[in-house]
Design an enzyme around this catalytic site. Structure first.
Site, short mmCIF file in Angstrom:
data_model
loop_
_atom_site.label_atom_id
_atom_site.label_comp_id
_atom_site.label_asym_id
_atom_site.label_seq_id
_atom_site.Cartn_x
_atom_site.Cartn_y
_atom_site.Cartn_z
N ASP A 135 0.86 -1.19 0.00
CA ASP A 135 0.00 0.00 0.00
C ASP A 135 0.89 1.24 0.00
OD1 ASP A 135 -2.75 -1.15 0.34
OD2 ASP A 135 -1.75 -2.06 2.06
N ASP A 171 4.96 0.87 -7.73
CA ASP A 171 4.79 1.72 -8.91
C ASP A 171 4.52 3.17 -8.49
OD1 ASP A 171 2.21 1.31 -8.00
OD2 ASP A 171 1.45 0.43 -9.87
N THR A 208 1.56 -9.14 -10.90
CA THR A 208 0.52 -9.28 -9.88
C THR A 208 -0.76 -8.56 -10.32
OG1 THR A 208 0.92 -7.27 -8.60
CG2 THR A 208 2.37 -9.14 -8.16
N TYR A 210 -2.49 -6.32 -8.68
CA TYR A 210 -2.40 -4.87 -8.42
C TYR A 210 -1.55 -4.19 -9.48
CZ TYR A 210 -1.55 -0.51 -5.92
OH TYR A 210 -1.46 0.81 -5.57
N GLU A 211 -0.47 -4.84 -9.85
CA GLU A 211 0.43 -4.29 -10.88
C GLU A 211 -0.34 -4.04 -12.17
OE1 GLU A 211 3.65 -6.98 -11.51
OE2 GLU A 211 4.57 -5.79 -13.11
C1 LIG Z 1 -1.67 -2.70 -2.89
S1 LIG Z 1 -1.95 -4.31 -2.32
C2 LIG Z 1 -0.95 -5.33 -3.39
C3 LIG Z 1 -1.31 -6.79 -3.31
C4 LIG Z 1 -0.43 -7.73 -4.12
N1 LIG Z 1 0.93 -7.77 -3.62
C5 LIG Z 1 -0.45 -7.38 -5.57
O1 LIG Z 1 0.57 -6.84 -6.06
O2 LIG Z 1 -1.47 -7.62 -6.24
C6 LIG Z 1 -1.04 -4.34 -0.81
C7 LIG Z 1 -1.47 -5.45 0.11
O3 LIG Z 1 -0.63 -5.49 1.25
C8 LIG Z 1 -1.42 -5.86 2.35
N2 LIG Z 1 -0.74 -5.44 3.58
C9 LIG Z 1 -0.56 -4.17 4.02
N3 LIG Z 1 0.06 -4.17 5.20
C10 LIG Z 1 0.30 -5.47 5.52
C11 LIG Z 1 0.91 -6.11 6.62
N4 LIG Z 1 1.38 -5.41 7.66
N5 LIG Z 1 0.99 -7.45 6.61
C12 LIG Z 1 0.51 -8.17 5.57
N6 LIG Z 1 -0.09 -7.61 4.49
C13 LIG Z 1 -0.19 -6.28 4.48
C14 LIG Z 1 -2.76 -5.16 2.12
O4 LIG Z 1 -3.83 -5.75 2.81
C15 LIG Z 1 -2.90 -5.28 0.60
O5 LIG Z 1 -3.67 -6.39 0.23
#
Ligand SMILES: C[S@@+](CC[C@H](N)C(=O)[O-])C[C@H]1O[C@@H](n2cnc3c(N)ncnc32)[C@H](O)[C@@H]1O
Length: 229
Positions: A135, A171, A208, A210-211
């Protein structure tokens, strides 16, 4: 997960549930989840050797989203124990579906904050750490919620084996610079590659979900590090 203000006031993730989970995926929480869920890392240390006896390596993916990358890497590397952490329950449901459909035996999930898993893992126990499109928290007042900070960088470096690798991908340009600054100053971590070609996806990268959305302000930036003693 709710904020645990006793030891961690700041959440690094957003929502933990969105649309209703489809019945078939919901059923996997009862049938498959008990087989693949990590022991509660807050209850004591985690022993990777006990999680998958004979595993050739141990990888940790933090924030696996829908689990596409986790499942693809697990299928490519069946001898590697893949630990995935993700508090977003729709994502966990999706990952369970990938695990079932792929017949994957080498994935273990923690449906919550990765920082608890990191704290419970022994020092020098991980071969790879993957942080893919965390995030961004790109407004300045939200930067403090970023998963990658000096503390997590140090904790992860401590858990990498000598020669182990960490990959951070984003990104968002300012998050890449933020991460670069912090990872570069983390004791024991040495960057592999050059910022001149930081947009070049490494050959083993799996795109991924999200990517694919291209929500950031730049093409993906890849930062790879190696643990040196
Ligand atoms: C922007 S998304 C990207 C997901 C995936 N990596 C992708 O590229 O499709 C970021 C993910 O990180 C997770 N996340 C954020 N903080 C986290 C933490 N402390 N432990 C595990 N996951 C976390 C969020 O819930 C979210 O699903």
């Amino acid at each position: 997960m709710s904020d645990d203000s006793q030891h961690r006031p700041l959440r690094t993730f957003g929502r933990i549930k969105s649309r209703p989970i489809k019945p078939r995926q919901a059923a996997l929480f009862d049938t498959l989840m008990p087989q693949v869920q990590l022991p509660d890392p807050r209850s004591g240390p985690l022993d990777p050797a006990a999680l998958m006896p004979g595993a050739a390596e141990v990888w940790l993916e933090i924030g696996f989203g829908g689990g596409e990358h986790l499942a693809a890497q697990a299928a490519r590397h069946p001898g590697v124990l893949m630990i995935g952490c993700e508090p977003f329950l729709n994502g966990v449901a999706s990952a369970l579906r990938h695990i079932e459909e792929g017949g994957l035996k080498n994935v273990r999930l923690h449906p919550d904050d990765a920082r608890d898993v990191i704290a419970a893992l022994p020092l020098a126990s991980l071969d790879r750490v993957l942080i893919l499109f965390p995030d961004p928290w790109h407004k300045a007042r939200h930067n403090k919620r970023r998963l990658l900070n000096d503390d997590t960088a140090r904790d992860l470096a401590d858990r990498l084996k000598p020669g182990g690798q960490l990959r951070f991908v984003t990104d968002w340009h300012d998050y890449a610079e933020w991460a670069l600054e912090r990872l570069d100053r983390t004791p024991g971590l040495m960057r592999i590659g050059d910022t001149a070609d930081w947009h070049a996806a490494p050959p083993d990268h799996v795109v991924t979900r999200y990517e694919e959305k291209k929500l950031g302000d730049t093409a993906p930036i890849f930062l790879d590090y190696e643990k040196r003693v």
